[in-house]
Design an enzyme around this catalytic site. Structure first.
Site, PDB file in Angstrom:
ATOM      1  N   ASP A  66      -1.099 -17.302  47.772  1.00 56.77           N
ATOM      2  CA  ASP A  66       0.308 -17.691  47.815  1.00 56.77           C
ATOM      3  C   ASP A  66       0.642 -18.441  49.092  1.00 56.77           C
ATOM      4  OD1 ASP A  66       0.910 -16.490  45.430  1.00 56.77           O
ATOM      5  OD2 ASP A  66       1.409 -14.558  46.342  1.00 56.77           O
ATOM      6  N   LYS A 105       4.413 -20.691  45.454  1.00 56.00           N
ATOM      7  CA  LYS A 105       5.669 -21.252  44.981  1.00 56.00           C
ATOM      8  C   LYS A 105       6.439 -21.670  46.203  1.00 56.00           C
ATOM      9  CE  LYS A 105       5.407 -17.484  41.740  1.00 56.00           C
ATOM     10  NZ  LYS A 105       6.015 -16.246  41.288  1.00 56.00           N
ATOM     11  N   MET A 131      13.734 -11.933  50.633  1.00 58.42           N
ATOM     12  CA  MET A 131      14.107 -13.202  49.978  1.00 58.42           C
ATOM     13  C   MET A 131      15.578 -13.535  50.193  1.00 58.42           C
ATOM     14  SD  MET A 131      11.882 -12.928  46.483  1.00 58.42           S
ATOM     15  CE  MET A 131      12.197 -11.222  46.041  1.00 58.42           C
TER      16      MET A 131
HETATM   17  N1  SAH Z   1       5.070  -8.783  48.264  1.00 55.58           N
HETATM   18  C1  SAH Z   1       5.694  -9.190  49.518  1.00 55.58           C
HETATM   19  C2  SAH Z   1       7.108  -9.684  49.297  1.00 55.58           C
HETATM   20  C3  SAH Z   1       7.187 -10.931  48.468  1.00 55.58           C
HETATM   21  S1  SAH Z   1       8.795 -11.564  48.370  1.00 55.58           S
HETATM   22  C4  SAH Z   1       5.659  -8.016  50.497  1.00 55.58           C
HETATM   23  O1  SAH Z   1       5.340  -6.893  50.113  1.00 55.58           O
HETATM   24  O2  SAH Z   1       5.906  -8.272  51.681  1.00 55.58           O
HETATM   25  C5  SAH Z   1       8.776 -12.689  49.733  1.00 55.58           C
HETATM   26  C6  SAH Z   1       9.773 -12.234  50.772  1.00 55.58           C
HETATM   27  O3  SAH Z   1       9.156 -11.312  51.667  1.00 55.58           O
HETATM   28  C7  SAH Z   1      10.259 -13.347  51.667  1.00 55.58           C
HETATM   29  O4  SAH Z   1      11.291 -14.087  51.053  1.00 55.58           O
HETATM   30  C8  SAH Z   1      10.771 -12.563  52.840  1.00 55.58           C
HETATM   31  O5  SAH Z   1      11.996 -11.953  52.584  1.00 55.58           O
HETATM   32  C9  SAH Z   1       9.721 -11.474  52.941  1.00 55.58           C
HETATM   33  N2  SAH Z   1       8.664 -11.896  53.872  1.00 55.58           N
HETATM   34  C10 SAH Z   1       7.378 -12.144  53.582  1.00 55.58           C
HETATM   35  N3  SAH Z   1       6.702 -12.494  54.693  1.00 55.58           N
HETATM   36  C11 SAH Z   1       7.589 -12.445  55.705  1.00 55.58           C
HETATM   37  C12 SAH Z   1       7.513 -12.695  57.093  1.00 55.58           C
HETATM   38  N4  SAH Z   1       6.373 -13.085  57.685  1.00 55.58           N
HETATM   39  N5  SAH Z   1       8.625 -12.556  57.835  1.00 55.58           N
HETATM   40  C13 SAH Z   1       9.795 -12.185  57.276  1.00 55.58           C
HETATM   41  N6  SAH Z   1       9.909 -11.933  55.984  1.00 55.58           N
HETATM   42  C14 SAH Z   1       8.835 -12.069  55.190  1.00 55.58           C
END
Ligand code: SAH
Length: 500
Positions: A37, A59, A173
């Site tokens: 991803d 995406k 998100m």
């Molecule tokens: N499966 C992932 C979440 C996917 S949804 C998990 O468990 O972390 C993607 C969202 O995760 C982003 O829109 C943001 O809100 C958060 N996110 C992912 N990486 C991030 C990062 N490095 N810093 C801040 N938020 C993050």
């Protein structure tokens, strides 16, 4: 016969490549294809075997690659008999659609494993110094999406439940929908004055944290230009950041440092800088190669074995490595040094010798050619000096003028190396704060590629001969550490506290 597991749904963690699990890393290192991803760290992709296929199925915001397309792609790779790692940001099952992929695999009769990951919902606040629970402050947390989608609660009743259900709220998100989310929560009874924080690019050197209140966080985020990915946390736990902040408080946090060292000896320097919080841009402008021919070195090694030299002088760990490679090729070993004394310039050269069973007789107190010549004193014997093909004259001239007969031999060659377009672009666009040079040849290779106008950048050189090479190329040298080692240079950088 049991059917092989073909697909591994692996959580990559929130961004810091160190936050993948051991199981996940093992599988990644043994895969044939990795489907990844957008939020997966590039450093993790480097862990896949060089021959593995890397397929981006990410995406971009607003541009949704249909989940069915991804599912079909995974099935297709698995059916082709490959070991597939599906590498997903954070944890595969926290807003990760991991279960969609698992269902598609189950339907296709393909065996799979789930390797959980560290979710950004917990890790990103932690890297901002905010615990999701804390005794006496918060004993529950809810993770929700702030995104406008079916996953979001819609009825006022659901918003009321959310607003009152848990003491800490974490939103993933939906940076764009933050204002609306906040409004609905306040309307549903959540305290507008409660502290809130939004963390952009958490757990990476680009991490930024903005603290406000629930009522003001959306405006504050907009003013600061916060972009996805960002995680928002609401609750009294946010106050703990004042005491618990650690990641952004590290001495070189966010400082963009170019490391020009060859790949084979950059690992410890890169790690040390990263551990201090720096955003390391690895631009290995040189690589270490064999010299055009081995005759000179082979001839000298035979003479060494015949006791023809009073001293063997090593000025780099590469010279040590290549010398021992050739000794072995000639059927010789460390006993070739039995009647010569051995000198090493610098601690890493010393370590390279010790690792091969030779404890150097002399390690000059400062790691310069001048100091080496001073410590050896004057003499008329012969010195064996394995060197790079095009080496600066310093050492040889200093030793010769002290009366020594210096036998210089080509033991390796440093030559320009290919660096990735992405790294080239960062440097050309001046997207860095500091450039570090650990050898005169690195200065040459770097300025050949990028020119000598480094206006506003800090130029750090390991020692006087590297600094002289930089000045000869028209650079202004800002920093030369007292101790001429990579560690010395990093320590000097910490002391200098250059602005980002
Ligand atoms: N499966 C992932 C979440 C996917 S949804 C998990 O468990 O972390 C993607 C969202 O995760 C982003 O829109 C943001 O809100 C958060 N996110 C992912 N990486 C991030 C990062 N490095 N810093 C801040 N938020 C993050």
């Amino acid at each position: 016969m049991t059917e092989d597991v073909r697909v591994f749904l692996v959580g990559a963690g929130p961004g810091d490549p160190g936050l993948i699990t051991r199981r996940g890393l093992e599988l990644l290192r043994a895969c044939d294809v990795v489907l990844y991803d957008r939020l997966v760290s590039p450093a993790l992709l480097d862990e896949a075997p060089a021959a593995a296929e890397r397929v981006f199925v990410g995406k971009k915001v607003g541009e949704v690659l249909p989940q069915a397309t991804i599912d079909a792609l995974i099935v297709e790779h698995a059916r082709a008999g490959r070991r597939v790692v599906r590498l997903k940001g954070g944890d595969p099952f926290v807003f990760g659609r991991g279960a969609d992929e698992a269902q598609a695999l189950a339907a296709a009769g393909i065996r799979f494993e789930i390797v959980p990951g560290i979710t950004s919902a917990v890790a990103v606040p932690a890297y901002a110094g905010i615990p999701v629970t804390h005794s006496g402050v918060s004993s529950s947390f809810t993770v929700l999406t702030a995104h406008e989608s079916a996953a979001r609660p819609d009825s006022p009743e659901r918003w009321r439940q959310l607003a009152s259900g848990a003491q800490t709220l974490v939103f993933l998100m939906g940076v764009g929908a933050l204002e609306d989310t906040v409004e609905r929560l306040i309307d549903a009874g959540r305290d507008a004055d409660e502290p809130a924080a939004i963390i952009e690019w958490g757990t990476t050197p680009q991490q930024r944290t903005i603290v406000a209140t629930l009522a003001t966080i959306a405006d504050a985020a907009r003013e600061a230009g916060i972009q996805p990915p960002a995680t928002t946390i609401v609750g009294e736990v946010v106050r703990l950041r004042t005491a618990v902040e650690w990641f952004e408080a590290r001495p070189l946090f966010g400082l963009r440092v170019v490391v020009t060292r060859p790949k084979i000896d950059s690992a410890s320097m890169t790690q040390a800088l990263s551990d201090l919080g720096a955003d390391v841009i690895h631009a290995p402008v040189l690589e270490i190669a064999d010299p055009p021919a081995w005759d000179e070195l082979d001839g000298a090694l035979k003479r060494l074995d015949d006791d023809a030299f009073e001293w063997a002088v090593f000025a780099s760990a590469h010279a040590v490595a290549k010398t021992f490679e050739r000794l072995a090729a000639l059927g010789l070993d460390a006993r070739a040094f039995r009647n010569s004394k051995v000198a090493a310039v610098g601690p890493s050269t010393q370590e390279a010798l010790v690792a091969r069973g030779i404890n150097p007789d002399l390690v000059p107190s400062t790691y310069t050619a001048k100091e080496l010549a001073r410590s050896l004193g004057s003499g008329s014997g012969s010195i064996f000096l394995p060197r790079p093909v095009e080496a600066p004259r310093g050492i040889v001239d200093n030793l010769k003028s002290a009366g020594w007969d210096v036998v210089e031999v080509a033991a390796y060659e440093t030559r320009p190396a290919e660096i990735t377009d992405e790294i080239k672009a960062r440097i050309s666009q001046a997207d860095f704060d500091v450039v570090t040079f650990l050898s005169p040849s690195a200065v040459g290779a770097f300025t050949d590629l990028f020119g000598s106008s480094l206006e506003g950048k800090l130029v750090a050189c390991i020692g006087p001969s590297t600094a002289a090479a930089a000045e000869a190329r028209g650079l202004r040298v800002d920093l030369v550490p007292e101790e001429h080692t990579a560690e010395g240079l990093i320590a000097a950088l910490v002391d200098a506290k250059p602005p980002r």
